[in-house]
Scaffold this active site. Structure first.
Site, PDB file in Angstrom:
ATOM      1  N   ARG A  31       0.865  -1.233   0.112  1.00  0.00           N
ATOM      2  CA  ARG A  31      -0.137   0.120   0.156  1.00  0.00           C
ATOM      3  C   ARG A  31       0.745   1.310  -0.021  1.00  0.00           C
ATOM      4  O   ARG A  31       0.556   2.117  -0.837  1.00  0.00           O
ATOM      5  CB  ARG A  31      -0.978  -0.140   1.296  1.00  0.00           C
ATOM      6  CG  ARG A  31      -1.747  -1.126   1.070  1.00  0.00           C
ATOM      7  CD  ARG A  31      -3.139  -0.992   2.041  1.00  0.00           C
ATOM      8  NE  ARG A  31      -2.735  -1.311   3.797  1.00  0.00           N
ATOM      9  CZ  ARG A  31      -2.532  -2.473   4.329  1.00  0.00           C
ATOM     10  NH1 ARG A  31      -3.101  -3.505   3.466  1.00  0.00           N
ATOM     11  NH2 ARG A  31      -2.370  -2.601   5.506  1.00  0.00           N
ATOM     12  N   LYS A  55     -11.827  14.658   5.450  1.00  0.00           N
ATOM     13  CA  LYS A  55     -12.848  14.453   4.616  1.00  0.00           C
ATOM     14  C   LYS A  55     -14.025  13.388   5.555  1.00  0.00           C
ATOM     15  O   LYS A  55     -13.465  12.664   6.302  1.00  0.00           O
ATOM     16  CB  LYS A  55     -12.588  13.585   3.604  1.00  0.00           C
ATOM     17  CG  LYS A  55     -13.530  13.045   2.387  1.00  0.00           C
ATOM     18  CD  LYS A  55     -13.215  12.353   1.500  1.00  0.00           C
ATOM     19  CE  LYS A  55     -13.599  10.660   1.717  1.00  0.00           C
ATOM     20  NZ  LYS A  55     -13.493   9.788   0.688  1.00  0.00           N
ATOM     21  N   GLU A 103     -18.800  15.738   2.426  1.00  0.00           N
ATOM     22  CA  GLU A 103     -19.131  14.963   1.114  1.00  0.00           C
ATOM     23  C   GLU A 103     -20.383  14.289   1.429  1.00  0.00           C
ATOM     24  O   GLU A 103     -20.533  13.193   1.920  1.00  0.00           O
ATOM     25  CB  GLU A 103     -17.933  14.016   0.899  1.00  0.00           C
ATOM     26  CG  GLU A 103     -18.316  12.949  -0.407  1.00  0.00           C
ATOM     27  CD  GLU A 103     -17.254  12.034  -0.626  1.00  0.00           C
ATOM     28  OE1 GLU A 103     -16.256  12.058   0.231  1.00  0.00           O
ATOM     29  OE2 GLU A 103     -17.346  11.383  -1.675  1.00  0.00           O
ATOM     30  N   LYS A 120     -17.701  18.380  -1.292  1.00  0.00           N
ATOM     31  CA  LYS A 120     -17.369  17.536  -2.433  1.00  0.00           C
ATOM     32  C   LYS A 120     -19.049  16.784  -2.634  1.00  0.00           C
ATOM     33  O   LYS A 120     -19.224  15.851  -1.994  1.00  0.00           O
ATOM     34  CB  LYS A 120     -16.545  16.600  -1.851  1.00  0.00           C
ATOM     35  CG  LYS A 120     -16.127  15.228  -2.642  1.00  0.00           C
ATOM     36  CD  LYS A 120     -14.984  14.583  -2.281  1.00  0.00           C
ATOM     37  CE  LYS A 120     -14.625  13.438  -2.676  1.00  0.00           C
ATOM     38  NZ  LYS A 120     -13.395  12.807  -2.696  1.00  0.00           N
TER      39      LYS A 120
HETATM   40  P1  13P Z   1     -14.304   8.315  -6.123  1.00  0.00           P
HETATM   41  O1  13P Z   1     -13.747   9.400  -6.947  1.00  0.00           O
HETATM   42  O2  13P Z   1     -13.663   7.196  -6.649  1.00  0.00           O
HETATM   43  O3  13P Z   1     -15.822   8.304  -6.323  1.00  0.00           O
HETATM   44  O4  13P Z   1     -13.610   8.441  -4.932  1.00  0.00           O
HETATM   45  C1  13P Z   1     -13.781   9.784  -4.396  1.00  0.00           C
HETATM   46  C2  13P Z   1     -13.812   9.703  -2.596  1.00  0.00           C
HETATM   47  O5  13P Z   1     -13.121  10.199  -1.980  1.00  0.00           O
HETATM   48  C3  13P Z   1     -15.110   9.020  -2.206  1.00  0.00           C
HETATM   49  O6  13P Z   1     -15.234   9.212  -0.993  1.00  0.00           O
END
Ligand code: 13P
Length: 345
Positions: free
Chosen positions: A46, A137, A182, A224
């Protein structure tokens, strides 16, 4: 709370022509991605994958404004002992951290989830700040019902998730960390683009009400969102221009101008679709907030396939990442054209 720092960080995250690399897959998710290239998922593999991305220039210096990491990655060092956080700051990008602990079944509401991770968050945030994270996030998941079932999402699901998002955002700001909020309306399903619009509008309006109620300073946040898009299994799927028009219309109706920037998730769109949609929005509209990307899969799928876990493919994988980052950087400026996919590859 250092408001100047919050605003400065948020501005840097949405700098012109740059976007965010979402490399914050949990161990379970990255293991699934590695399964697709038959690579064993270990702390070292990773680390190798993420180190390769973070050492890619000019992607990192010219097109990536910030990198979202998972707890393990934030604490890891590159093979030569350099902290991965330092690779990011040396490239001029901002280190970020995913702080939710995942979407868990929502009690009493089958098929819906609530994102967890608030317990102990204040202490985790102050440690993350010490390690170097300047933004965070938290992803809420909103599913749309199948076969025209309009009882999903429930108001209960949206209300609990936006409440948690606001609690997270307030704690982040207290720690001088910019919260990426998000609320992802999931693309899977047979729903129309109009249904996606309706659910996203309700979700965003609920979210901004909750952020207001909990005293979150919008100038120190980044949104987001998902794009307004047809379900993956919809009978007829909307084209690029319609996605761009409806997404901008929905955001214009819901997102206050004080928000410094909007960075979309890719959510399962193909690489080129995600770029084309961003381009169509930026070339067709003059919006009050910069519109950019915060892509996970749409930035990493091509380099991951090219790398396939082999040292020999390191440079080719970096070329694939440079290309995708550049295409999205151009789309963030409204300067992308489809023929660049081949001409600049
Ligand atoms: P994706 O662009 O693959 O949807 O991932 C973005 C992300 O951070 C989802 O939480």
């Amino acid at each position: 709370m250092d408001l100047d720092l919050l605003c400065e960080t948020a501005e840097a995250m949405v700098a012109p022509g740059k976007g965010i690399l979402a490399a914050d897959e949990s161990t379970g998710t990255i293991t699934k991605r590695f399964d697709s290239i038959s690579l064993e998922s270990t702390p070292d593999s990773r680390r190798d994958w993420r180190e390769m991305l973070l050492r890619t220039a000019p992607a990192m210096t010219d097109h990536i404004s910030g990198v979202i990491m998972y707890d393990e990655t934030l604490r890891q060092n590159a093979a030569d002992g350099t902290p991965l956080v330092k690779l990011i700051t040396d490239a001029g990008a901002v280190p970020g951290i995913k702080v939710d602990t995942g979407a868990k079944p929502l009690a009493g509401s089958e098929g819906e989830t609530i994102t967890e991770g608030l317990d102990g968050l204040r202490d985790r945030l102050s440690e993350y700040f010490e390690i170097g994270a300047r933004f965070a996030k938290w992803r809420a998941v909103i599913n749309i019902g199948k076969d025209g079932d309009d009882s999903m999402p429930s108001q209960y699901c949206i209300a609990t998730n936006v409440h948690a998002l606001a609690r997270y955002a307030a704690l982040c700001q207290e720690a001088s960390i910019v919260p990426i909020v998000e609320p992802e309306v999931i693309m899977d399903g047979d729903h129309s683009i109009e249904r996606c619009y309706e659910v996203t509008e309700f979700t965003l309006k609920s979210l901004y009400r909750e952020l207001f109620d909990q005293g979150v300073v919008l100038e120190g946040t980044i949104l987001k969102p998902n794009m307004i898009i047809s379900g993956t299994k919809a009978e007829s799927r909307a084209g690029v221009e319609e996605v761009a028009d409806m997404t901008v219309e929905c955001l214009a109706n819901c997102v206050p101008v004080a928000v410094p920037g909007i960075a979309f998730l890719s959510g399962g769109q193909s690489d080129e679709e995600a770029t084309a949609h961003l381009q169509a929005m930026n070339s067709g509209y003059d919006t009050p907030w910069p519109l950019t990307f915060s892509y996970g899969r749409a930035l990493q799928a091509a380099p991951l396939k090219t790398w396939a876990g082999k040292k020999d493919n390191y440079e080719a994988a970096q070329a694939a990442f440079n290309h995708r980052a550049r295409m999205n950087g151009l789309a963030a400026l409204g300067e992308y054209e489809e023929n660049m996919e081949k001409e600049m590859a």
